[in-house]
Design a protein around this motif. Sequence first.
Motif: not given
Lengths: 289, 237, 353
Positions: A225, A262-263, A266-267, A270-271, A273-274
Amino acid sequence: MDLFASLGLQIIYGIANLVLISIGLAVIFGMMRVINLAHGEFLMLGGYTVIVSTNNGVNIWVAMFILAPLIVGIIGLIVEWTLIRFLYGRMVDTLLATWGLSLFFIGLITTIFGAQTETTIAPPFGPIFIGEYSSSGYELFLIIITILLVILLYLLLRYTKLGLLARGTMQSAEMAAALGISTQRIYSTTFGIGAALSGFAGGLLAPVTGVLPTIGAVYIGKAFITVISGGTAILAGTSSASFLLGGINGIVSFVVGPTMGEVALLLFAIVLLRLMPRGITGHFFKRSL
Amino acid sequence: MVLETRALSMHFGGVVAVDRVDFSLRENELRCLIGPNGAGKSTFFKCLSAQLRPTAGDVVIRDFNVTESETHQVARMGVGIKTQVPNVFDGLDVEENIWLSASQSTSIKRARVITSEVIERLQLGSVRKAQLGALAHGQRQLVELGMVLAGEPWLVILDEPTAGMTQDEVVRTAEIIQEINKSATMIVVEHDMQFIRMIAQKVTVFHQGRILIEGDMDEVSSDERVREVYLGHRRPQ
Amino acid sequence: MKRSQETNALILIGIIGLVTLFGVPLTLDLYSVISLTTAVSLAILALSLGLIWGFGGILCFGQTVFFGIGGYAYAIAALNLGGSAVAIIVAVLVAAAAAVFLGYFMFYGRLSDVYLAVITLTVTLILYSVIRRTSGPEYKIGIAKIGGFNGINVPPINYPWDVNKFLYPEDFFYVAMVALLVTYFFCVWLTKTHFGRVSESIRENEVRTELLGYDVRIYKLCMFTIGGAIAGLAGTMFANSIGRITPDVFNLYNAALTIIWVIIGGRGTLIGPVLGALIFFYITSLLGQQNVVNINLFLGLVLIIFVLVVPKGIVPSLVQIWVRRRSRRLTAHSARRMRRRGRSRVTEVAVEE
């Protein structure tokens, strides 16, 4: 005030941790666009090298600074020579084959050392005290080592011949080949260096995390990530992504708990990368190292 | 005015590939874009097809500003696009390739009819069940042209449609293009001067990201600047 | 493969499926039936990845995300609501919703294959590590405690029309097998629809599909969601066959297995992954009982060898060999005929001269 200093140290350590576990992968990805799913296992092998050798009498600093990177670097060269070089350009196949490699290493180490570690080793530095809060002296040490490592890599890439060749090949492999540079040699060397860096990081982290054959899985998600969020610039990408993601992880961990930390990482990734599909350095700091 | 660009610019980092281009295309024109390598033709093309988002300026198709649009939105408007590198479905056969294009815009039943018509028109009957990956380059280009046609477009933009084709295929393509022009407005980006001569009405010459001159074939080929910048060269075989 | 050959193959698969469905509970012992039920649920998972990867071109390394979410959602719903049939539906919907959520960010961000693969892998790994830490009693949804690394014990499955009547393990085998057959033929049908054909074209060349006017993002999102739903269904079957659901469903090993089934079985076919899962289940259970060869070592080597040497997988390679042999047989036959014809022509010419 002391709480802030202690907390600050925690967060900075989290960032440094991300940099350490990702830098080897970033080097390989930045150079060859190879996503090495056995990366976690390189870290694991570094950890095993340190723990096994230290338990057999080798000085811990020799084990960490010399043995771990050397041994894992050599393993990396062997892997490149026997597997990776047949799959250049085939990104999906590389992913699959390196995944197979990862399973292979886990199986191999389990067969040799068993599924649990025999003994761990203690961190070589004791706790340090900031007012009434104690922090790990070793963590501070790791932060310093990480900073030094990044500086060293920067100097290597910027001012040495190897670094220049590497940067040239990264930008245009065809041009480099036309100039007479053996791109295969560059790739092999880079893969070996990436593996060595991972082994080094794994060795450094061994006193903190202990080693299991399966510990690679813990590293791999976060390392990926970070590298992908960072983009293809090795140093700027890894640093900026580690800073952002490590920061978020640290803050959320403190406020809510490590699980949510950790969550959140990750979230957020993801955002990120969006919004920036080519990673941070695909959009900002484009020409950086 | 079918298509217009206003001060269209495309920058890649420090490189200016397209530099404030004002371009306009009238109904039923067959416009050829020529220019030496690196002149910016293909980049300009990609701005029209929305494969690239321009750094500045506007692209307007039939009064719709499509500068911020996605490629599929532009295609859905009825624009047929053929890219420089052939973009076809190698693992599928010729019929499936063309059918996929036809079925996007009409009913499944009508799509089958259109597919057969296109295959006949382009004389692809003998290879209709052949896998695209197995065909020669020139034939793949022809199939891609067929895919463009199957969408029944009213604006067709082609980037180097004859690259890699044999002489016969080039002649056939020229005929097909002229036939398409009867019902659609067209932009053709090309290198092959012989081919351009076969089809050209009005020609736009690109140079260093800007339009150097526009005119018919005779005007353009006798212009001093064009001669300097771009000696009409044979397509390298 | 020609149309008629394909139809024949499908009929064959249907027959074998029906024979298995009715034959297994009658001929095998209870333990084997339960074992096979687990294998069947894994086969459905394999099918889901075979669909989205083989036909849609979406390389998801974390199909176990939806498998596990389906299993957990089922357990939680069954404990809270009581009715198994409703719980299955809820679980499938939850898995599908998760796919929509994750898929939206990935496809609308136009992430490339490789990034997609790694992100989905990371999600499954994070779910693994997060759910493992939910052992405390405060982690619960309704009356269902998530249970950390011990997982949740799934209540026995009951009939939709009478929640007090429970299914025996043999009966549950019917449910799982029917689920597999229905899902398989649904997927076969899907690949023949316009949606399926467009998804295939996206796999072949995404740029061209877009140039034709298709919004590839929504197609990929739909395909991914369908795959997620099927994986969720597999998860519900799995939870029932084992009797519990644990965070292990999300781990790296199971994520890798899912990929391996599809690669070994054959990407590009639907039956391949199903067979791959069944075969591998058999092999890994055998291997699990012995200590000589470590299972990870074996799997790793298998994966590497297949990627390097047999990239297409077993089923397509076998099909290729079969097709080639058939055409050779025809040529040998026609060659004999041609030779005979040629000989008579030569004698005619000789006579003329």
